[in-house]
Design a protein around this motif. Structure first.
Motif, PDB file in Angstrom:
ATOM      1  N   GLY A   1       0.938  -1.076  -0.056  1.00  0.00           N
ATOM      2  CA  GLY A   1      -0.011   0.009  -0.010  1.00  0.00           C
ATOM      3  C   GLY A   1       0.940   1.356  -0.072  1.00  0.00           C
TER       4      GLY A   1
ATOM      5  N   THR B   1       0.637   6.018  -4.443  1.00  0.00           N
ATOM      6  CA  THR B   1      -0.686   6.576  -3.850  1.00  0.00           C
ATOM      7  C   THR B   1      -0.394   6.847  -2.570  1.00  0.00           C
ATOM      8  OG1 THR B   1      -2.966   6.169  -3.639  1.00  0.00           O
ATOM      9  CG2 THR B   1      -1.226   4.211  -3.195  1.00  0.00           C
TER      10      THR B   1
ATOM     11  N   THR C   1      -2.598   6.414   0.002  1.00  0.00           N
ATOM     12  CA  THR C   1      -3.331   5.750   0.928  1.00  0.00           C
ATOM     13  C   THR C   1      -2.854   4.200   1.076  1.00  0.00           C
ATOM     14  OG1 THR C   1      -5.184   5.017  -0.510  1.00  0.00           O
ATOM     15  CG2 THR C   1      -5.356   6.997   0.577  1.00  0.00           C
ATOM     16  N   GLY C   2      -3.764   3.607   2.156  1.00  0.00           N
ATOM     17  CA  GLY C   2      -3.600   2.044   2.341  1.00  0.00           C
ATOM     18  C   GLY C   2      -2.104   1.584   2.803  1.00  0.00           C
TER      19      GLY C   2
ATOM     20  N   LYS D   1       0.856  -0.114   3.817  1.00  0.00           N
ATOM     21  CA  LYS D   1       1.217  -1.379   4.383  1.00  0.00           C
ATOM     22  C   LYS D   1       2.652  -1.904   3.816  1.00  0.00           C
ATOM     23  CE  LYS D   1      -3.373  -2.845   3.475  1.00  0.00           C
ATOM     24  NZ  LYS D   1      -3.522  -1.994   2.561  1.00  0.00           N
TER      25      LYS D   1
ATOM     26  N   PHE E   1      -7.463   1.723   2.134  1.00  0.00           N
ATOM     27  CA  PHE E   1      -7.306   2.544   0.670  1.00  0.00           C
ATOM     28  C   PHE E   1      -8.429   3.475   0.728  1.00  0.00           C
ATOM     29  CE2 PHE E   1      -4.549  -1.021  -0.706  1.00  0.00           C
ATOM     30  CZ  PHE E   1      -3.833  -0.259  -1.180  1.00  0.00           C
TER      31      PHE E   1
ATOM     32  N   LEU F   1      -8.793   1.624  -6.003  1.00  0.00           N
ATOM     33  CA  LEU F   1      -8.032   1.421  -4.820  1.00  0.00           C
ATOM     34  C   LEU F   1      -8.836   0.896  -3.702  1.00  0.00           C
ATOM     35  CD1 LEU F   1      -5.807   4.581  -4.794  1.00  0.00           C
ATOM     36  CD2 LEU F   1      -4.824   2.126  -5.319  1.00  0.00           C
TER      37      LEU F   1
ATOM     38  N   ASN G   1      -9.483  -2.976  -0.528  1.00  0.00           N
ATOM     39  CA  ASN G   1      -9.667  -3.348   0.779  1.00  0.00           C
ATOM     40  C   ASN G   1     -10.406  -4.784   0.846  1.00  0.00           C
ATOM     41  OD1 ASN G   1      -8.416  -0.523   1.748  1.00  0.00           O
ATOM     42  ND2 ASN G   1     -10.571   0.316   1.128  1.00  0.00           N
TER      43      ASN G   1
ATOM     44  N   ASP H   1      -5.690   5.820   7.079  1.00  0.00           N
ATOM     45  CA  ASP H   1      -5.008   5.080   5.850  1.00  0.00           C
ATOM     46  C   ASP H   1      -3.690   4.543   6.450  1.00  0.00           C
ATOM     47  OD1 ASP H   1      -3.925   7.761   6.445  1.00  0.00           O
ATOM     48  OD2 ASP H   1      -3.016   7.701   4.667  1.00  0.00           O
TER      49      ASP H   1
ATOM     50  N   TYR I   1      -7.100  -1.181   8.127  1.00  0.00           N
ATOM     51  CA  TYR I   1      -7.169  -2.475   7.414  1.00  0.00           C
ATOM     52  C   TYR I   1      -7.098  -3.501   8.536  1.00  0.00           C
ATOM     53  CZ  TYR I   1      -6.463  -6.159   3.875  1.00  0.00           C
ATOM     54  OH  TYR I   1      -6.737  -7.288   2.948  1.00  0.00           O
TER      55      TYR I   1
ATOM     56  N   HIS J   1       3.969   6.973  -0.398  1.00  0.00           N
ATOM     57  CA  HIS J   1       2.866   7.656   0.353  1.00  0.00           C
ATOM     58  C   HIS J   1       2.840   8.912  -0.369  1.00  0.00           C
ATOM     59  CE1 HIS J   1       0.129   9.601   3.007  1.00  0.00           C
ATOM     60  NE2 HIS J   1      -0.068   8.623   3.626  1.00  0.00           N
TER      61      HIS J   1
ATOM     62  N   LEU K   1       2.424  -0.445  -6.151  1.00  0.00           N
ATOM     63  CA  LEU K   1       1.503  -1.352  -5.411  1.00  0.00           C
ATOM     64  C   LEU K   1       2.162  -3.004  -6.292  1.00  0.00           C
ATOM     65  CD1 LEU K   1      -1.803   0.064  -5.349  1.00  0.00           C
ATOM     66  CD2 LEU K   1      -0.445  -0.038  -3.549  1.00  0.00           C
TER      67      LEU K   1
END
Length: 457
Positions: A11, A15, A17-18, A20, A37, A43, A47, A69, A73, A423, A449
Motif C-alpha cells: 500500500g 498513491t 493511502t493504504g 502497508k 485505501f 483502490l 480493501n 489510511d 485495514y 505515500h 503497488l
C-alpha cells in the motif's frame, strides 16, 4: 544470521493511502502500518482483497500513527488469520481505537442505509468489517514508549521516534543485522500550532520516505488572515461555513486557531459547531497525553468551552434547521463519509454557503472533486449542484512539504543504500526523487503497488 530481507509494498506506493509495508526475514515478519485505501474506486476495491502473503505468518504490526489510511485495514488482517501483537505509542493506540470503532460503525450504518434505500450495486451491501471485528482487533494492541529500543529477536530491534504529524505519531527505526531501516510515517511540519517539531534520523541504510507533498512548497500564507477573511465573507452572505475536517489533529488545530482569533477580537462570537464524535474523542486524548503536545491545561479547557459539541444525529438536524450564520466543523476531511455529508447534502447547492477544505485531498475523493471545481457532487446515490463557494487553505495541512522533507533528512550522516519514496501520487514522488538527486546526490526509487524488493544484508 539474517541474509536477506524482502520488502513487500502492499500500500501507499504510487498513491497516498493504504499504507502497508511488510518486512519479511528468516527470523520474523513485521508489517509497518496496516491502512485502508481511500479515494479511487480501484483502490477502495483492494480493501476487500486478502493480502498476497501468508497472513498468519506475520508476527508483528508496528504503527507509525493512528490515521485510517495507516490502521484501517487491521480488522481485515485479523479476518485473514493474524494473531500477533499490534504495537504503537500510547496516544497512537488510543487514537487507533477511536478510528477503528468509528470506521466500523460508519460502515455498518452505510451498508444498512444502502440496503434500505437500494442504491448499492451489491445485494446485500456489507460492511468491510463490523464493530465486533474492530473490538477483537483492539485486544491485540500493545503500547511501547517513544525513543526506546525494543528487541524483537536476536537480530532485530525497533524504536519509535516523535515526528509531529498527529498526536502520538512517530517514524520507525528498525535495525536488522545492524542495518538500519527508517520508515518516516507521515511527517509533520515545523512550528505546528499544537505539536513539537519532528525529530530527525541520524543514520539510514534503507530509507522509506513519504512524498505526499514531494512536489510542493506550502504557500507562505497567513492562515489566521485567510480564516478571518473567509469567516467575515461568510457572515456577510449570512450563510453557513462548513469545514470538512480530519478528526485527528486538524479539528483540534482549527478549534485552537478559532479560539485564538476570538481572543484577539479578530472574529465575532459566531457559533462554532463541532459535529464529529470521533474528533471530540480525540480531543480527550490530548487531555490524556499532555507531554505529546504544546497546549497548556488552561488553553485546552478554554478552547473546548468556546465551541458547541453536537452529541447526537438529532442535534445535527437541529443545527441544519437553524439557518443563522455559523461555522460547522465536521468529519471527514476528504468528504469521504461522516457527518459532513449530511451538511453538504443540505447546503452545497446554496450560493450563501462556503465550504473550506483544510487538508490534503486524495485523488478520487469528493474533497478533491470540490477542490478541482466540480459543478455537481454525489451523496448517497444522488447528484447535487455545487453552488457554494469552495475555498482551500493548503498551509493548514499536517503533512511536510518538500522543504520539510529535505530538512528531516538533513542530519543523516551516511548515504543510504536504498531510498524508497512512498505515500505520494506519482508526480509528487517523482519530483522528490529528482530533488533528492539534485540536493543530496542520492539515488531513490518509487515502488509500485505489489512490488517486492529483495535486499542482501
Amino acid at each position: 544470521m539474517i541474509k536477506e530481507v524482502k520488502i513487500h509494498f502492499f500500500g501507499a506506493s504510487n498513491t497516498v493511502t493504504g499504507a502497508k509495508f511488510l518486512i519479511e526475514t528468516s527470523e520474523t515478519n513485521i508489517l509497518i502500518d496496516c491502512g485502508m485505501f481511500q479515494g479511487l474506486k480501484e483502490l477502495r476495491l483492494l480493501n476487500w482483497k486478502p493480502l498476497d502473503f501468508n497472513v498468519p505468518s506475520i508476527d508483528l504490526v508496528l504503527l507509525t500513527h493512528g490515521h485510517l489510511d495507516h490502521v484501517g485495514y487491521l480488522p481485515r488482517l485479523l479476518l485473514q488469520g493474524f494473531a500477533g501483537e499490534i504495537v504503537g505509542t500510547e496516544p497512537t493506540l488510543a487514537i487507533a481505537r477511536i478510528i477503528l470503532l468509528d470506521s466500523a460503525k460508519i460502515q455498518e450504518e452505510e451498508a444498512e442505509k444502502a440496503n434500505k434505500e437500494e442504491y448499492s450495486k451489491h445485494n446485500p451491501a456489507l460492511p468491510l468489517y463490523t464493530v465486533l471485528d474492530a473490538e477483537k482487533t483492539i485486544k491485540l494492541f500493545t503500547a511501547k514508549p517513544e525513543d526506546k529500543w525494543i528487541q524483537v529477536s536476536d537480530s532485530i530491534s525497533y524504536r519509535f521516534q516523535y515526528n509531529g504529524h498527529i498526536l502520538g505519531s512517530t517514524f520507525i527505526e528498525l535495525d536488522i543485522n545492524g542495518k538500519r531501516f527508517v520508515f518516516s510515517g507521515d511527517l509533520g511540519r515545523r512550528k505546528d500550532y499544537l505539536l513539537k517539531d519532528p525529530k530527525k534520523p541520524r543514520w539510514a541504510d534503507y530509507l522509506f520516505v513519504e512524498s505526499t507533498y514531494g512536489n510542493k512548497i506550502h504557500p507562505d500564507e497567513n492562515v489566521e488572515d485567510l480564516l478571518v477573511e473567509i469567516i467575515l465573507n461568510s457572515l456577510k452572505k449570512k450563510g453557513i461555513l462548513i469545514i470538512p475536517s480530519f478528526a485527528v489533529e486538524r479539528l483540534q488545530t482549527l478549534i485552537y486557531i478559532l479560539w485564538k482569533l476570538y481572543q484577539k477580537n479578530r472574529i465575532p462570537n459566531i457559533p462554532i459547531i463541532i459535529d464529529s464524535p470521533m474528533g471530540m474523542n480525540v480531543l480527550e486524548v490530548f487531555n490524556q497525553f499532555p507531554d505529546w503536545h504544546k497546549l497548556t491545561p488552561a488553553e485546552y479547557n478554554a478552547m473546548c468551552k468556546h465551541v458547541k459539541i453536537v452529541e447526537s444525529y438529532r442535534e445535527t438536524w437541529e443545527e441544519i434547521d437553524d439557518k443563522r450564520p455559523k461555522i460547522v466543523i465536521a468529519g471527514s476531511g476528504m468528504v469521504t463519509g461522516g457527518r459532513v455529508l449530511t451538511y453538504l447534502q443540505q447546503f452545497i447547492d446554496e450560493p450563501t454557503s462556503t465550504v473550506l477544505l483544510v487538508g490534503f485531498q486524495a485523488e478520487g475523493t469528493r474533497g478533491r472533486q470540490l477542490q478541482d471545481g466540480a459543478n455537481e457532487i454525489r451523496f448517497f446515490g444522488k447528484y447535487y449542484p455545487v453552488k457554494a463557494t469552495i475555498r482551500h487553505i493548503e498551509s493548514l495541512s499536517a503533512h511536510a512539504d518538500q522543504n520539510d522533507l529535505l530538512d528531516w533528512m538533513s542530519d543523516i550522516k551516511n548515504i543510504p543504500e536504498n531510498v524508497f519514496l512512498i505515500h505520494g501520487e506519482p508526480c509528487s514522488s517523482d519530483a522528490l526523487r529528482v530533488k533528492l538527486k539534485q540536493v543530496n546526490n542520492w539515488n531513490s526509487s518509487v515502488p509500485k503497488l505489489g512490488d517486492v524488493v529483495t535486499l542482501r544484508i
